[in-house]
Enzyme design. Structure first.
Site, PDB file in Angstrom:
ATOM      1  CE  LYS A 145      -3.943  -2.246   2.086  1.00  0.00           C
ATOM      2  NZ  LYS A 145      -4.446  -2.647   3.459  1.00  0.00           N
ATOM      3  CD  GLN A 152      -3.363  -4.250   6.698  1.00  0.00           C
ATOM      4  OE1 GLN A 152      -3.460  -3.184   6.009  1.00  0.00           O
ATOM      5  NE2 GLN A 152      -4.073  -5.540   6.462  1.00  0.00           N
ATOM      6  CG  ASP A 202      -9.956   0.163   5.033  1.00  0.00           C
ATOM      7  OD1 ASP A 202      -9.718   0.175   3.861  1.00  0.00           O
ATOM      8  OD2 ASP A 202      -9.345  -0.196   5.818  1.00  0.00           O
TER       9      ASP A 202
END
Ligand code: NDP
Length: 298
Positions: free
Chosen positions: A54, A98, A121
């Site tokens: 990422k 994460q 997200d």
């Protein structure tokens, strides 16, 4: 009949190129780069790989990447304090924690602490609520990427019968909301659904997000249907092989014989997830900096 293959890898490359173009324009307009912060707690090897890729992708498309690592035994307070610090940092447009977090941490509380304006997200209660209400907001990357592939293939989705198999917060539920917003007639199937093959057979659009290798068989699929396979499952290695093959939730070889179009695994939905993460970060940057971004540009 052989289905056409939906090339998610190529679509994702195109999206990343568009993100890079708009990231450069953003820098000109805002006088700073867009920034994405990724928080990694602990040493999970798969999470480390995701975070590294990422970060690399973020830099490649011309945005700043801020990586924050906390030890495996980090306290809830320390993690919340880091989220607060990133929420307040004007150089940070997007925050990604994460997942999964180490067991002693309260994942829901951590996610809920992320500012909805930086929630790349799309998992905070506010983002989830905005999606349900049809308000502008940030949407989880994998379902949004799946929707992009569907719209690219089919154009207007209005009136189509869509079956989403799986009801997770991460994929199934937001996918169903997105399809509903596109005026599909949506069925959400799950582990308690009766006669799943019959339910799937009704669908013009099948989205499989189950996590069971090759569960959806060719004779479950309506001829000509469009099949989006979100599943990523690693099979046990064949003799003499170090690693097993990656397969989706759909029996790909069988689906190819029946469907109109199908995503492969790997190379279908998978590459879309990071591309949409970058897109979400840049959309957030425009909103946070008050810089206009043309509707549908990304
Ligand atoms: P979850 O395990 O959170 O959810 C799985 C869902 O499938 C649940 O709703 C469950 O139902 C349902 N389910 C399980 N077994 C059956 C069954 N036999 N029949 C019907 N439904 C069933 O998984 P995720 O949504 O997080 O992920 C799904 C898949 O997508 C995984 O393979 C994952 O690796 C992959 N994935 C891929 C991504 C990508 O980038 N391409 C990103 C995220 C996920 P119930 O709710 O009743 O238990």
């Amino acid at each position: 009949m052989t289905a056409s293959i939906i090339d998610g890898k190529a679509f994702a490359a195109g999206l990343r190129a568009r993100v890079a173009e708009h990231a450069a324009a953003f820098e000109q307009a805002a006088g700073r780069k867009a920034g994405l912060a990724v928080v990694l707690v602990g040493e999970d090897p798969a999470s480390k790989v995701y975070v590294a890729s990422k970060g690399k992708a973020t830099i490649e498309c011309g945005m700043n990447s801020f990586e924050h690592r906390l030890p495996e035994d980090a306290s809830q307070e320390a993690l919340l304090a880091l989220v607060d610090q990133l929420n307040a940092d004007p150089a940070v447009d997007g925050i990604l924690v994460q997942l999964p977090l180490p067991k002693h941490l309260d994942e829901q509380a951590v996610v809920a602490r992320i500012s909805p304006d930086k929630d790349v997200d799309g998992l905070t209660p506010i983002s989830t609520g905005r999606l349900a209400l049809g308000l502008p907001g940030l949407v989880p990357c994998t379902p949004l990427g799946s929707l992009m592939l569907l719209k690219d293939r089919l154009g207007d989705l209005s009136g189509k019968d869509a079956v989403v198999i799986g009801r997770s917060i991460l994929v199934g539920k937001p996918m169903a909301q997105l399809l509903l917003a596109e005026n599909c007639t949506v069925t959400i199937a799950h582990s308690r659904t009766r006669d799943l093959p019959d339910v799937v057979r009704r669908a013009d659009i099948v989205v499989a997000a189950v996590g069971r290798p090759e569960m959806i068989k060719g004779d479950w699929i309506k001829p000509g249907a469009t099949v989006i396979d979100v599943g990523i499952n690693r099979l046990a290695p064949a003799e003499g092989q170090a690693k097993g093959r990656l397969v989706g939730d759909v029996d790909y070889a069988e689906a190819l014989q029946v469907a109109g179009a199908v995503t492969p695994v790997p190379g279908g939905v998978g590459p879309m997830t990071i591309a949409v993460l970058l897109r979400n970060a840049l959309v957030a940057a425009h909103r946070n900096a008050g810089v206009a971004l043309a509707e549908g540009a990304l």
